[in-house]
Design a protein around this motif. Structure first.
Motif, PDB file in Angstrom:
ATOM      1  N   THR A 271       0.833  -1.212   0.000  1.00 52.85           N
ATOM      2  CA  THR A 271       0.000   0.000   0.000  1.00 52.85           C
ATOM      3  C   THR A 271       0.862   1.254   0.000  1.00 52.85           C
ATOM      4  OG1 THR A 271      -0.064   0.133   2.407  1.00 52.85           O
ATOM      5  CG2 THR A 271      -1.769  -1.202   1.348  1.00 52.85           C
ATOM      6  N   GLY A 272       2.159   1.087  -0.320  1.00 50.31           N
ATOM      7  CA  GLY A 272       3.063   2.237  -0.289  1.00 50.31           C
ATOM      8  C   GLY A 272       3.206   2.805   1.118  1.00 50.31           C
ATOM      9  N   TYR A 273       3.060   1.973   2.104  1.00 51.19           N
ATOM     10  CA  TYR A 273       3.205   2.334   3.537  1.00 51.19           C
ATOM     11  C   TYR A 273       2.170   3.365   3.980  1.00 51.19           C
ATOM     12  CZ  TYR A 273       7.513  -0.251   2.993  1.00 51.19           C
ATOM     13  OH  TYR A 273       8.414  -1.239   2.708  1.00 51.19           O
ATOM     14  N   LYS A 274       1.079   3.498   3.192  1.00 48.95           N
ATOM     15  CA  LYS A 274       0.067   4.476   3.596  1.00 48.95           C
ATOM     16  C   LYS A 274      -0.568   4.101   4.928  1.00 48.95           C
ATOM     17  CE  LYS A 274      -2.315   5.136  -0.374  1.00 48.95           C
ATOM     18  NZ  LYS A 274      -1.323   4.890  -1.471  1.00 48.95           N
ATOM     19  N   ASP A 275      -0.730   2.760   5.133  1.00 47.65           N
ATOM     20  CA  ASP A 275      -1.328   2.354   6.401  1.00 47.65           C
ATOM     21  C   ASP A 275      -0.280   1.738   7.344  1.00 47.65           C
ATOM     22  OD1 ASP A 275      -0.851   0.126   4.956  1.00 47.65           O
ATOM     23  OD2 ASP A 275      -2.857  -0.763   5.170  1.00 47.65           O
ATOM     24  N   ALA A 276       0.959   2.181   7.173  1.00 49.10           N
ATOM     25  CA  ALA A 276       2.038   1.611   7.993  1.00 49.10           C
ATOM     26  C   ALA A 276       1.734   1.739   9.479  1.00 49.10           C
ATOM     27  CB  ALA A 276       3.366   2.292   7.663  1.00 49.10           C
ATOM     28  N   GLY A 277       1.041   2.804   9.841  1.00 48.83           N
ATOM     29  CA  GLY A 277       0.742   3.044  11.253  1.00 48.83           C
ATOM     30  C   GLY A 277      -0.111   1.959  11.881  1.00 48.83           C
ATOM     31  N   SER A 278      -0.919   1.278  11.056  1.00 48.63           N
ATOM     32  CA  SER A 278      -1.837   0.305  11.656  1.00 48.63           C
ATOM     33  C   SER A 278      -1.476  -1.142  11.322  1.00 48.63           C
ATOM     34  CB  SER A 278      -3.264   0.597  11.173  1.00 48.63           C
ATOM     35  OG  SER A 278      -3.299   0.468   9.766  1.00 48.63           O
ATOM     36  N   ILE A 279      -0.352  -1.333  10.619  1.00 48.34           N
ATOM     37  CA  ILE A 279       0.040  -2.705  10.248  1.00 48.34           C
ATOM     38  C   ILE A 279       0.400  -3.509  11.488  1.00 48.34           C
ATOM     39  CG2 ILE A 279       1.991  -3.992   9.255  1.00 48.34           C
ATOM     40  CD1 ILE A 279      -0.001  -3.383   7.144  1.00 48.34           C
ATOM     41  N   LYS A 280      -0.143  -4.729  11.541  1.00 49.83           N
ATOM     42  CA  LYS A 280       0.192  -5.619  12.654  1.00 49.83           C
ATOM     43  C   LYS A 280       0.575  -6.988  12.124  1.00 49.83           C
ATOM     44  CE  LYS A 280      -2.526  -3.316  16.111  1.00 49.83           C
ATOM     45  NZ  LYS A 280      -3.027  -3.425  17.464  1.00 49.83           N
ATOM     46  N   VAL A 281       1.378  -7.680  12.913  1.00 52.98           N
ATOM     47  CA  VAL A 281       1.728  -9.058  12.571  1.00 52.98           C
ATOM     48  C   VAL A 281       0.614  -9.957  13.089  1.00 52.98           C
ATOM     49  CG1 VAL A 281       3.526 -10.820  12.670  1.00 52.98           C
ATOM     50  CG2 VAL A 281       4.145  -8.403  12.893  1.00 52.98           C
ATOM     51  N   THR A 282       0.017 -10.719  12.185  1.00 47.43           N
ATOM     52  CA  THR A 282      -1.158 -11.507  12.564  1.00 47.43           C
ATOM     53  C   THR A 282      -0.796 -12.968  12.830  1.00 47.43           C
ATOM     54  OG1 THR A 282      -1.613 -12.150  10.297  1.00 47.43           O
ATOM     55  CG2 THR A 282      -2.580 -10.065  11.043  1.00 47.43           C
ATOM     56  N   LEU A 283      -1.742 -13.698  13.368  1.00 50.32           N
ATOM     57  CA  LEU A 283      -1.537 -15.134  13.574  1.00 50.32           C
ATOM     58  C   LEU A 283      -1.274 -15.824  12.245  1.00 50.32           C
ATOM     59  CD1 LEU A 283      -4.180 -16.158  16.262  1.00 50.32           C
ATOM     60  CD2 LEU A 283      -1.729 -15.725  16.537  1.00 50.32           C
TER      61      LEU A 283
END
Ligand code: ADP
Ligand code: MG
Length: 304
Positions: A250-262
């Motif tokens: 996403t071009g780091y647009k949502d980098a703030g909310s990215i999480k590592v998931t199960l």
């Protein structure tokens, strides 16, 4: 790992820090050589680094076996001697210059400390190695007389390859096996490597809580039997890479909310196969069981 630390404490740390006159009364000298052995990736280098930090303010000397052979071709004797005779100086302002212990860590020790050839022939590299082993033996026997107290720590995945003469009492006297982690150990290692992403709130674990995190670690530890510490760190890196990939898309647009998931962990787990122990497990348990679905982890997370 606890019993390894305990053994090192008793055999190495306690005698090194005991008062000199007590040691004299007992008629013993601290050991001058410690061998840490065990499969790759289980924390030998890590442990050696920690150990030097605990034992001494003097910067340690780290050399690897193959590097010594390269450096020492043609001048091996002088170089082995310089390893012992010119310890790194203490950082400015730290008192106790002469007496501060010098730790020499010899990584991939089997590369230089292999059995000497039966004498006579041998190609060039074998002769260099034999002369390095002979030098090491001579220096180890004289280690008590050095101006600076010195401890040698050899690290190897192949204890069986090491010249038995080096493993005798008075030389690399204490042998400690650093074995693959058990389930509790794996959970602890996973906790260390997940700690940063967890405390930065970058892990998506259902029912966000310490209990949820601990259950997640336990579940992952149960599913990673036979993994070394290095492989567990690899699983965490692989999982993080999937999350990073999503952010990059996403071009780091949502980098703030990215999480590592199960699911990221699920895929990371499938990417990292435990190399060292697969053969062992196939011998004992039959073929590797397919990884259980991470949904089980989700189900075991306590609800609140
Ligand atoms: N007990 C452990 N705790 C935390 N991380 C570990 C542990 N054992 C291994 N690791 C991870 O694996 C990496 C490689 O370990 P290392 O000490 O180089 O293994 P070895 O020297 O036995 O091959 C370490 O840098 C660390 O990230
Ligand atoms: Mg290592």
């Amino acid at each position: 790992m606890d019993n390894v630390v305990e053994a090192i404490r008793r055999r190495v740390w306690v005698p090194l820090s005991a008062p000199k006159d007590l040691l004299e009364d007992l008629g013993v000298a601290p050991v001058s050589g410690l061998l840490l052995h065990g499969p790759p990736g289980c924390g030998k280098s890590l442990l050696a680094r920690r150990l030097t930090e605990i034992l001494t303010p003097r910067p340690p000397t780290f050399v690897s076996g193959p590097e010594i052979l390269d450096r020492f071709v043609g001048s091996s004797e002088a170089n082995v001697r310089s390893l012992f005779d010119f310890p790194p100086p203490l950082p400015a302002g730290v008192p106790g210059a002469e007496e501060a212990l010098h730790v020499i860590v010899l990584d991939e020790f089997d590369a230089i400390a292999g059995r000497r050839s039966a004498g006579g022939g041998g190609d060039g590299s074998e002769r260099v190695r034999d002369s390095v082993v002979n030098q090491l033996l001579a220096r180890m026997d004289g280690v008590q007389q050095l101006a600076t107290p010195t401890l040698l720590v050899g690290l190897t995945n192949r204890k069986d390859l090491i010249d038995p003469a080096l493993l005798r009492p008075g030389r690399f006297e204490v042998h400690i096996e650093v074995a693959p982690p058990d389930c509790r150990g794996r959970a602890e290692i996973l906790r260390i490597h997940c700690h940063q992403m967890w405390s930065a709130d970058r892990m998506e674990i259902p029912k966000w809580s310490e209990g949820g995190f601990t259950s997640f670690l336990t579940e992952l530890a149960e599913r990673t039997e036979g993994f070394s510490g290095a492989e567990l760190a690899g699983v965490v890196r692989a999982a993080a890479a999937y999350a990073l990939e999503r952010a990059a898309m996403t071009g780091y647009k949502d980098a703030g909310s990215i999480k590592v998931t199960l699911q990221d962990f699920e895929r990371g787990l499938n990417d990292v196969a435990p190399a060292a122990s697969t053969a062992y497990r196939q011998d004992t348990d039959g073929p590797r069981q397919p990884a259980r679905d991470m949904d089980t982890a989700r189900n075991t997370v306590p609800s609140q």
